[in-house]
Enzyme design. Structure first.
Site, short mmCIF file in Angstrom:
data_model
loop_
_atom_site.label_atom_id
_atom_site.label_comp_id
_atom_site.label_asym_id
_atom_site.label_seq_id
_atom_site.Cartn_x
_atom_site.Cartn_y
_atom_site.Cartn_z
N GLY A 194 17.03 -6.52 13.13
CA GLY A 194 17.64 -5.49 13.99
C GLY A 194 17.31 -4.06 13.63
N GLY A 195 16.89 -3.83 12.37
CA GLY A 195 16.44 -2.48 12.02
C GLY A 195 17.54 -1.45 11.89
CG HIS A 232 34.51 9.85 47.83
ND1 HIS A 232 34.48 11.02 47.12
CD2 HIS A 232 35.79 9.71 48.29
CE1 HIS A 232 35.68 11.58 47.16
NE2 HIS A 232 36.50 10.81 47.86
C1 LIG Z 1 22.68 7.59 13.16
C2 LIG Z 1 21.60 7.26 14.17
C3 LIG Z 1 21.97 7.02 15.47
C4 LIG Z 1 20.99 6.73 16.42
N1 LIG Z 1 21.38 6.50 17.70
C5 LIG Z 1 20.45 6.23 18.63
C6 LIG Z 1 20.84 5.97 19.96
O1 LIG Z 1 22.01 6.00 20.30
N2 LIG Z 1 19.87 5.69 20.87
C7 LIG Z 1 18.55 5.66 20.52
O2 LIG Z 1 17.71 5.41 21.37
N3 LIG Z 1 18.16 5.87 19.25
C8 LIG Z 1 19.08 6.15 18.30
N4 LIG Z 1 18.68 6.35 17.01
C9 LIG Z 1 17.26 6.23 16.68
C10 LIG Z 1 16.87 4.74 16.57
O3 LIG Z 1 17.69 4.12 15.61
C11 LIG Z 1 15.41 4.63 16.18
O4 LIG Z 1 14.62 5.39 17.06
C12 LIG Z 1 14.96 3.17 16.24
O5 LIG Z 1 15.71 2.37 15.36
C13 LIG Z 1 13.48 3.05 15.91
O6 LIG Z 1 13.12 1.71 16.00
P1 LIG Z 1 11.92 1.11 15.14
O7 LIG Z 1 11.74 -0.28 15.61
O8 LIG Z 1 10.77 2.04 15.16
O9 LIG Z 1 12.43 1.13 13.63
P2 LIG Z 1 13.75 0.70 12.87
O10 LIG Z 1 14.87 0.43 13.75
O11 LIG Z 1 13.90 1.71 11.79
O12 LIG Z 1 13.35 -0.69 12.22
C14 LIG Z 1 12.36 -0.80 11.26
C15 LIG Z 1 12.52 -2.11 10.54
O13 LIG Z 1 11.37 -2.31 9.71
C16 LIG Z 1 11.78 -2.83 8.45
N5 LIG Z 1 10.73 -2.48 7.50
C17 LIG Z 1 10.33 -1.23 7.15
N6 LIG Z 1 9.26 -1.31 6.33
C18 LIG Z 1 9.00 -2.62 6.16
C19 LIG Z 1 8.01 -3.33 5.43
N7 LIG Z 1 7.05 -2.71 4.76
N8 LIG Z 1 8.05 -4.68 5.46
C20 LIG Z 1 9.00 -5.34 6.18
N9 LIG Z 1 9.94 -4.71 6.90
C21 LIG Z 1 9.94 -3.37 6.89
C22 LIG Z 1 13.12 -2.16 8.21
O14 LIG Z 1 13.87 -2.90 7.28
C23 LIG Z 1 13.72 -2.17 9.61
O15 LIG Z 1 14.42 -3.37 9.85
C24 LIG Z 1 19.64 6.64 16.03
C25 LIG Z 1 19.27 6.86 14.71
C26 LIG Z 1 20.25 7.15 13.78
C27 LIG Z 1 19.83 7.35 12.35
#
Ligand SMILES: Cc1cc2nc3c(=O)[nH]c(=O)nc-3n(C[C@H](O)[C@H](O)[C@H](O)COP(=O)(O)OP(=O)(O)OC[C@H]3O[C@@H](n4cnc5c(N)ncnc54)[C@H](O)[C@@H]3O)c2cc1C
Length: 463
Positions: A37-38, A442
């Site tokens: 889920g990240g 409305h």
């Molecule tokens: C407090 C907060 C609130 C937010 N609210 C919103 C919102 O309401 N709406 C919105 O659109 N965005 C929001 N964001 C931004 C959003 O969270 C990010 O833009 C989004 O999570 C990016 O997705 P991603 O898949 O690029 O990376 P991420 O969600 O960061 O996921 C990356 C994943 O990769 C894994 N990983 C990293 N390196 C490695 C590796 N070398 N090997 C294996 N696994 C690895 C990590 O563990 C993680 O699970 C928010 C951010 C924050 C901090």
């Protein structure tokens, strides 16, 4: 040998993985965290919105008497609020495991690193292993950036991670940075009773939004007792026994101090690309961000990048997801359209909410468009009165001659939902005229949208 191996299971990686499964590809996801889920699911979008919702509910009860609903002794059960937030996260992390099973996506637990030529090293609980893939998608996301020389301290100097699990609501909270993360936490903690002070280096709150939106948010925050100090340059942070002391220069260049129980640093996000083996590829990162072509392909053949690590891409979950769909479509040989970065909804879930898409008025003028603006206040919208939430407005930025919709900027009730209509309108190339004759039900908040379009020609009915 995988057809596609995805490193990271955030909204970029997991969406890409499911689509790859739907395309019949053999797909694996490498994830270093035990749960899928990240950042978005665990320490970003979802927990913050769960806490914001709890603050909304609390506020409703506190002010219920205005609507004839009287409740005595309304109390915050902080542990329950955090518990509910954690349950939502767990539920959705489990849901992702189910989706992966359904679409035959294999999860490989461990830290992934590119070795070059389709080989990826995974350092997991069972040691090192090497995995081969025809294509690799990098989706490793981002982490909170710290101010230079400032070490986080899980007790008092917090990032978006620690602030989600404080044992108690702090008496005072300082927030450095008035972007989406900063103002959302301000809206959470102020409504639960903290004294909140925001320090922002730029001259206005939410600096990426239209200037009118920033001004309205500053006004509303002032009313709520959130102290916003813009033009504030933080120079030093000291941990004193009694408080965290922030020394900063104010907008007039005077030295100032702020003493707070907890300090949140929300000054941007750093891409997680330092140790993922980019040096074993042709990719040359730009301050950590990975340059890509319109189909998310990097300079290394067979390696794609999506999400928060992509250069010049807004760090938003839905952008990461769409980039994932584009990358997979491309490598699977399906017809795909590149992401149009001008049609991305930007939603900030502070109180009042902000939803925007396209160009701000200043950007449109700078690009040389002859601009027409229509603005309609929620004060004149009957549904907003029913909700008891009539601060804010809808502002439409349009091109004068052909009525092209260049941007929409909403601050007020349900702005993050209302903006979706504008994304669809812009995506389907609706014009000011077609929006003026679009029937809005409305009484709804979206009626204010019809009025805002009519306001471009001074024809708003309700205001
Ligand atoms: C407090 C907060 C609130 C937010 N609210 C919103 C919102 O309401 N709406 C919105 O659109 N965005 C929001 N964001 C931004 C959003 O969270 C990010 O833009 C989004 O999570 C990016 O997705 P991603 O898949 O690029 O990376 P991420 O969600 O960061 O996921 C990356 C994943 O990769 C894994 N990983 C990293 N390196 C490695 C590796 N070398 N090997 C294996 N696994 C690895 C990590 O563990 C993680 O699970 C928010 C951010 C924050 C901090």
């Amino acid at each position: 040998m995988y057809d596609v191996l995805i490193i990271g299971s955030g909204p970029g990686g997991y969406v890409a993985a499911i689509r790859a499964g739907q395309c019949g590809l053999k797909v694996g996801v490498v994830e270093k965290n035990p749960l899928l889920g990240g950042c978005c699911l665990h320490v970003g979008c979802i927990p913050t919105k769960a806490m914001l919702h709890a603050a909304d509910v609390y506020e409703l009860f506190l002010h219920g008497a205005e609507q004839g609903i009287e409740a005595e002794n309304v109390r915050v059960n902080w542990a329950r609020i955090l518990g509910r937030k954690n349950q939502i996260i767990q539920k959705h992390a489990k849901g992702l495991e189910g989706l992966f099973r359904k679409h035959k996506v294999e999860t490989i637990h461990g830290y992934g690193k590119l070795l070059g030529k389709g080989r990826v090293e995974v350092k997991g609980p069972e040691g090192l292993r090497e995995v081969e893939a025809k294509n690799v998608i990098l989706a490793t996301g981002s982490e909170a950036r710290m101010l230079p020389g400032l070490d986080p301290d899980p007790e008092r100097i917090l990032t978006n991670i620690e602030i989600l699990d404080l044992e108690q609501i702090p008496k005072s909270l300082g927030i450095i940075g008035a972007g989406a993360v900063g103002v959302e936490f301000a809206s959470i903690y102020r409504r639960f009773g903290s004294e909140v002070t925001i320090l922002e280096m730029l001259p206005r709150l939410v600096p990426v939004e239209d200037e009118d939106v920033s001004a309205e948010l500053a006004r509303q925050f002032r009313k709520q007792g959130i102290e916003s100090r813009t033009g504030a340059r933080v120079e030093q942070v000291e941990k004193r026994p009694e408080c965290v002391e922030v020394e900063y220069q104010d907008a007039d260049g005077r030295a100032q101090k702020l003493c707070v129980e907890k300090l949140l640093v929300a000054v941007g996000r750093k891409p997680n690309t330092d140790s993922i083996g980019l040096e074993n590829t042709a990719i040359r990162a730009d301050r950590g961000f990975v340059p890509v072509d319109p189909y998310m392909a990097t300079a290394e053949p067979g390696v794609y990048a999506i999400g928060d690590i992509v250069a010049a891409s807004p760090q938003l979950a839905h952008v990461a997801s769409m980039e994932g769909l584009v990358a997979v479509g491309r490598l699977a040989g399906k017809p795909v359209r590149p992401v149009n970065y001008r049609r991305i909804p930007g939603c900030t879930y502070c109180e009042p909410q902000i939803g925007s898409v396209g160009l701000t008025e200043a950007q449109a003028r700078k690009e040389g468009y002859p601009v027409k603006v229509g603005k309609f206040s929620f004060a004149a919208n009957s549904k907003a009165s029913i909700l008891g939430s009539h601060g804010g407005f809808i502002k439409i930025v349009a091109e004068e001659k052909y009525g092209e919709i260049l941007g929409a900027h909403i601050i007020g009730p349900q702005a993050t939902e209302l903006v979706c209509e504008m994304v669809t309108a812009i995506e389907s190339e609706a014009t000011v005229e077609s929006m003026m004759s679009t029937i809005h039900a409305h009484p709804t908040l979206s009626e204010a949208m019809g009025d805002a379009f009519n306001a471009i020609y001074g024809l708003a009915i309700n205001g």
